[in-house]
Design an enzyme around this catalytic site. Structure first.
Site, PDB file in Angstrom:
ATOM      1  N   TYR A 140      35.639  -0.534 -20.248  1.00  0.00           N
ATOM      2  CA  TYR A 140      36.357  -0.612 -18.971  1.00  0.00           C
ATOM      3  C   TYR A 140      35.489  -1.242 -17.885  1.00  0.00           C
ATOM      4  CZ  TYR A 140      40.463   2.253 -20.127  1.00  0.00           C
ATOM      5  OH  TYR A 140      41.640   2.730 -20.638  1.00  0.00           O
ATOM      6  N   LYS A 191      33.217   3.975 -33.671  1.00  0.00           N
ATOM      7  CA  LYS A 191      33.339   3.023 -34.783  1.00  0.00           C
ATOM      8  C   LYS A 191      31.930   2.540 -35.118  1.00  0.00           C
ATOM      9  CE  LYS A 191      36.488   0.832 -36.335  1.00  0.00           C
ATOM     10  NZ  LYS A 191      37.042   0.870 -37.721  1.00  0.00           N
ATOM     11  N   ASP A 224      39.405   5.320 -35.964  1.00  0.00           N
ATOM     12  CA  ASP A 224      40.703   5.014 -36.588  1.00  0.00           C
ATOM     13  C   ASP A 224      41.143   6.157 -37.489  1.00  0.00           C
ATOM     14  OD1 ASP A 224      38.540   4.390 -38.259  1.00  0.00           O
ATOM     15  OD2 ASP A 224      39.546   2.704 -39.224  1.00  0.00           O
ATOM     16  N   ASP A 248      41.216   6.927 -24.234  1.00  0.00           N
ATOM     17  CA  ASP A 248      42.488   6.546 -23.605  1.00  0.00           C
ATOM     18  C   ASP A 248      43.593   6.524 -24.659  1.00  0.00           C
ATOM     19  OD1 ASP A 248      44.230   5.527 -21.592  1.00  0.00           O
ATOM     20  OD2 ASP A 248      43.932   3.511 -22.397  1.00  0.00           O
ATOM     21  N   ASP A 252      46.709   9.550 -25.493  1.00  0.00           N
ATOM     22  CA  ASP A 252      48.154   9.273 -25.473  1.00  0.00           C
ATOM     23  C   ASP A 252      48.795   9.717 -26.786  1.00  0.00           C
ATOM     24  OD1 ASP A 252      48.089   8.004 -22.943  1.00  0.00           O
ATOM     25  OD2 ASP A 252      49.562   6.511 -23.595  1.00  0.00           O
TER      26      ASP A 252
END
Ligand code: IPM
Ligand code: MG
Length: 357
Positions: A140, A191, A224, A248, A252
Site C-alpha cells: 500500500y 507467500k 493462498d 485486506d 473480506d
C-alpha cells in the site's frame, strides 16, 4: 472526559455512524458514559467541502482524540479525482498519521446468524477468529509506486511490497499478545515461497516467537492456502497474522463467514497510549447508499471495540455486544442478513436491547 471523533465519510458511512451517535447518546443518558463526540468531514465528503480527503484540521483532531470512528470512504462520484487526493488516499493518510500499524479484525458468527452465512452451519458455528492485519506498510505504501510510460510508448504500473524487520516484529507482537488472551495460537500468513518480503516475514515471526513467545503455538501458512482453509475449516484459526494486502483480502473473505460483511468491525491500534482508529470493514456500498437499508451493526460493533480498547469502558463494551446479540436473537435483520428492516430500525433494536438489559 474522553473524546471520540466521528468521520462519517461517504456512501453508507453517514447512515451507519448516525446509529453510532444514537447509541453513544443512549449510553450517556442511561449508562453513565462520559464521552465528548466531535465530527469532521472525511473522504469524498471532505473533497467536496475542502478539496482534499483529509484536512490538516481533521487529522489534528484525530490525533488529539482518544478514539476515531469512521464510516466509509469512496464511491463512483470521485472516480475522476486525481489519485493523490482520492477518498481512499485520505484513509491511508489517516492511518499513516495515526501510525495505527495493527489492524484487528475479529470474525465471529453470532448464533442467530448461522443461517445467514453462505457456508454450512457446522462449518461456522462457534467461529472466533482474530485477524491481525499489518496496516501502515507493505504494498500500500512501498516506493517506487506509479504508472510510467516506457520509451516504446507502452505503460508500466509499479507497486512495491516492502517490509522491515521492525514493521513485522511490532505487528507480530500484537498478534502474540492477543493470542495469549484467547486461544493461544497464531497462524502467520505470507507467500514466502515466491516473495522475499514474505520470507523475511516468516523469519522475523519465527525469531520473535522463539525469543519472547515460545508458550504460544505458532504455525505458518501460505496466504493462498489460508484463503482456501478459511472456507474449508475456518475454526482451525485463532489469531491470523498477515500483511496489509493479504489482510485486506482475507478479511473480506472471512467477513462472509459471519453471515454478512455488514457485521464486521475493526480496530486499528498504534503504540500504547495513542488513539485507535475504528472502522466497519464493509466500505461505502454506493449501491445502497442513502436508502436507509445498510446494516449499522459493524459500525456499532466498532464502537464497542473503541469502548473496550481506547475509552476505558470495557463493561459498556460488553453490554453493547450483548445488546447486539440480543437484537439478533430477537429477529432483527437488515437486508444483508436476509431481513427487511432498515438502518434506523436496527439501531432501535440495539437500543431497545440495551434498555432491556
Ligand atoms: C479496508 C478497505 C481499504 C483498504 C480501502 C478503502 C482503502 O478495503 O479497510 O479493508 O484497502 O485498506
Ligand atoms: Mg478491504
Amino acid at each position: 472526559m474522553k473524546t471520540l471523533l466521528l468521520l462519517p465519510g461517504d456512501g453508507i458511512g453517514p447512515e451507519v455512524t448516525a446509529e453510532v451517535r444514537r447509541v453513544v447518546a443512549w449510553l450517556a443518558d442511561h449508562a453513565g458514559l462520559r464521552l465528548e463526540v466531535a465530527e469532521a468531514a472525511f473522504g469524498g465528503a471532505s473533497i467536496d467541502a475542502h478539496g482534499v480527503p483529509l484536512t490538516d484540521a481533521a487529522r489534528d483532531a484525530a490525533l488529539a482524540s482518544d478514539a476515531v470512528l469512521m464510516g466509509a470512504v469512496g464511491g463512483p462520484r470521485w472516480s475522476g479525482v486525481a489519485r493523490a487526493i482520492r477518498p481512499e488516499a485520505g484513509l491511508l493518510g489517516l492511518r499513516t498519521a495515526m501510525q495505527v500499524f495493527a489492524n484487528l479484525r475479529p470474525v465471529q458468527c453470532f448464533d442467530a446468524l448461522i443461517d445467514a452465512s453462505t457456508l454450512k452451519p457446522e462449518v461456522v458455528r462457534g467461529l472466533d477468529i482474530m485477524i491481525v492485519r499489518e496496516l501502515t506498510g507493505g504494498v500500500y505504501f512501498g516506493q517506487p509506486k506509479g504508472i510510467e510510460t516506457l520509451p516504446d510508448g507502452s505503460r508500466r504500473g509499479i507497486d512495491t511490497q516492502v517490509y522491515t524487520t521492525a514493521e513485522i516484529e511490532r505487528v507480530a507482537r500484537t498478534a502474540f499478545d492477543l493470542a495469549r488472551r484467547r486461544g493461544n495460537r497464531v497462524c502467520s500468513a505470507e507467500k514466502s515461497n515466491v516473495m522475499d518480503s514474505g520470507l523475511l516475514w516468516r523469519e522475523v515471526v519465527t525469531d520473535l516467537h522463539a525469543r519472547d513467545y515460545a508458550d504460544v503455538a505458532l504455525s505458518h501458512m501460505l496466504a493462498d492456502n489460508v484463503a482456501m482453509q478459511l472456507v474449508h475449516n475456518p475454526r482451525q484459526f485463532d489469531v491470523l497474522l498477515t500483511d496489509n494486502l493479504f489482510g485486506d483480502i482475507l478479511s473480506d473473505e472471512a467477513g462472509m463467514l459471519s453471515g454478512s460483511i455488514g457485521m464486521l468491525a475493526s480496530a486499528a491500534l498504534g503504540a500504547p497510549g495513542t488513539p485507535g482508529l475504528y472502522e466497519p470493514i464493509h466500505g461505502s456500498a454506493p449501491d445502497i447508499a442513502g436508502k436507509g437499508v445498510a446494516n449499522p451493526l459493524a459500525a456499532i460493533m466498532s464502537l464497542a471495540m473503541a469502548l473496550q480498547l481506547s475509552l476505558d469502558e470495557a463493561d459498556l463494551a460488553a453490554r453493547l455486544v450483548a445488546a447486539v446479540s440480543a437484537a439478533l436473537d430477537g429477529g432483527a435483520r437488515t437486508r444483508d442478513l436476509g431481513g427487511t428492516i432498515g438502518t434506523r430500525e436496527m439501531g432501535d433494536a440495539v437500543i431497545a436491547a440495551l434498555a432491556a438489559g
